[in-house]
Design a protein around this motif. Sequence first.
Motif, PDB file in Angstrom:
ATOM      1  N   MET A   1       0.851  -1.163   0.000  1.00  0.00           N
ATOM      2  CA  MET A   1       0.000   0.000   0.000  1.00  0.00           C
ATOM      3  C   MET A   1       0.900   1.230   0.000  1.00  0.00           C
ATOM      4  SD  MET A   1      -2.760   1.324   2.835  1.00  0.00           S
ATOM      5  CE  MET A   1      -1.654   1.123   4.185  1.00  0.00           C
ATOM      6  N   LYS A   2       0.543   2.217  -0.778  1.00  0.00           N
ATOM      7  CA  LYS A   2       1.292   3.471  -0.819  1.00  0.00           C
ATOM      8  C   LYS A   2       0.573   4.505   0.040  1.00  0.00           C
ATOM      9  CE  LYS A   2       3.772   4.741  -4.189  1.00  0.00           C
ATOM     10  NZ  LYS A   2       4.362   5.180  -5.452  1.00  0.00           N
ATOM     11  N   LYS A  52       5.172   6.807   0.821  1.00  0.00           N
ATOM     12  CA  LYS A  52       5.880   5.675   1.417  1.00  0.00           C
ATOM     13  C   LYS A  52       5.124   4.401   1.080  1.00  0.00           C
ATOM     14  CE  LYS A  52       7.622   4.167   5.931  1.00  0.00           C
ATOM     15  NZ  LYS A  52       7.640   4.530   7.370  1.00  0.00           N
ATOM     16  N   GLU A  53       5.849   3.393   0.664  1.00  0.00           N
ATOM     17  CA  GLU A  53       5.262   2.079   0.389  1.00  0.00           C
ATOM     18  C   GLU A  53       5.322   1.261   1.674  1.00  0.00           C
ATOM     19  OE1 GLU A  53       3.207  -0.368  -1.976  1.00  0.00           O
ATOM     20  OE2 GLU A  53       4.143   1.417  -2.818  1.00  0.00           O
ATOM     21  N   VAL A  54       4.168   0.709   2.080  1.00  0.00           N
ATOM     22  CA  VAL A  54       4.088  -0.093   3.293  1.00  0.00           C
ATOM     23  C   VAL A  54       3.482  -1.441   2.928  1.00  0.00           C
ATOM     24  CG1 VAL A  54       3.128  -0.234   5.626  1.00  0.00           C
ATOM     25  CG2 VAL A  54       3.764   1.977   4.693  1.00  0.00           C
ATOM     26  N   ALA A  55       4.208  -2.497   3.193  1.00  0.00           N
ATOM     27  CA  ALA A  55       3.738  -3.843   2.848  1.00  0.00           C
ATOM     28  C   ALA A  55       2.781  -4.387   3.908  1.00  0.00           C
ATOM     29  CB  ALA A  55       4.931  -4.777   2.711  1.00  0.00           C
ATOM     30  N   GLY A  56       1.856  -5.203   3.445  1.00  0.00           N
ATOM     31  CA  GLY A  56       1.011  -5.957   4.357  1.00  0.00           C
ATOM     32  C   GLY A  56      -0.003  -5.172   5.150  1.00  0.00           C
ATOM     33  N   ARG A  57      -0.433  -4.046   4.648  1.00  0.00           N
ATOM     34  CA  ARG A  57      -1.434  -3.250   5.370  1.00  0.00           C
ATOM     35  C   ARG A  57      -2.604  -2.933   4.448  1.00  0.00           C
ATOM     36  NH1 ARG A  57       0.676   0.015  10.171  1.00  0.00           N
ATOM     37  NH2 ARG A  57       2.698  -0.909  10.508  1.00  0.00           N
ATOM     38  N   ASP A  58      -3.756  -2.751   5.056  1.00  0.00           N
ATOM     39  CA  ASP A  58      -4.927  -2.288   4.329  1.00  0.00           C
ATOM     40  C   ASP A  58      -5.180  -0.847   4.728  1.00  0.00           C
ATOM     41  OD1 ASP A  58      -5.456  -4.735   3.070  1.00  0.00           O
ATOM     42  OD2 ASP A  58      -6.490  -5.472   4.857  1.00  0.00           O
ATOM     43  N   TYR A  59      -5.560  -0.032   3.760  1.00  0.00           N
ATOM     44  CA  TYR A  59      -5.819   1.375   4.041  1.00  0.00           C
ATOM     45  C   TYR A  59      -7.033   1.522   4.940  1.00  0.00           C
ATOM     46  CZ  TYR A  59      -7.119   6.201   3.596  1.00  0.00           C
ATOM     47  OH  TYR A  59      -7.465   7.494   3.883  1.00  0.00           O
ATOM     48  N   GLN A  68       3.435   5.912  10.572  1.00  0.00           N
ATOM     49  CA  GLN A  68       3.796   4.785   9.713  1.00  0.00           C
ATOM     50  C   GLN A  68       5.248   4.804   9.349  1.00  0.00           C
ATOM     51  OE1 GLN A  68       1.440   2.451   9.319  1.00  0.00           O
ATOM     52  NE2 GLN A  68       0.184   3.798  10.527  1.00  0.00           N
TER      53      GLN A  68
END
Length: 68
Positions: A1-2, A52-59, A68
């Motif tokens: 997720m960005k 920022k790119e964050v893996a494994g999360r839902d907005y 974050q």
Amino acid sequence: MKLYRLLTGPDDSAFCHKVTAALNAGWELHGAPTMTFDATRGCVVCGQAVVKEVAGRDYDPSMKLGDQ
């Protein structure tokens, strides 16, 4: 997720530190900075978008993006 944030503040060292802290926390600059004059406060106000790119999360709209 960005993730996306728009950092804003008076054109002073505190604003530069805010952007520097975001960069050191893994955020990346997104586009050019912007500046405008706030006649009410009598100062220049800056803005800088960061992503920022964050893996494994839902907005979730309740997220505190600064954490974050």
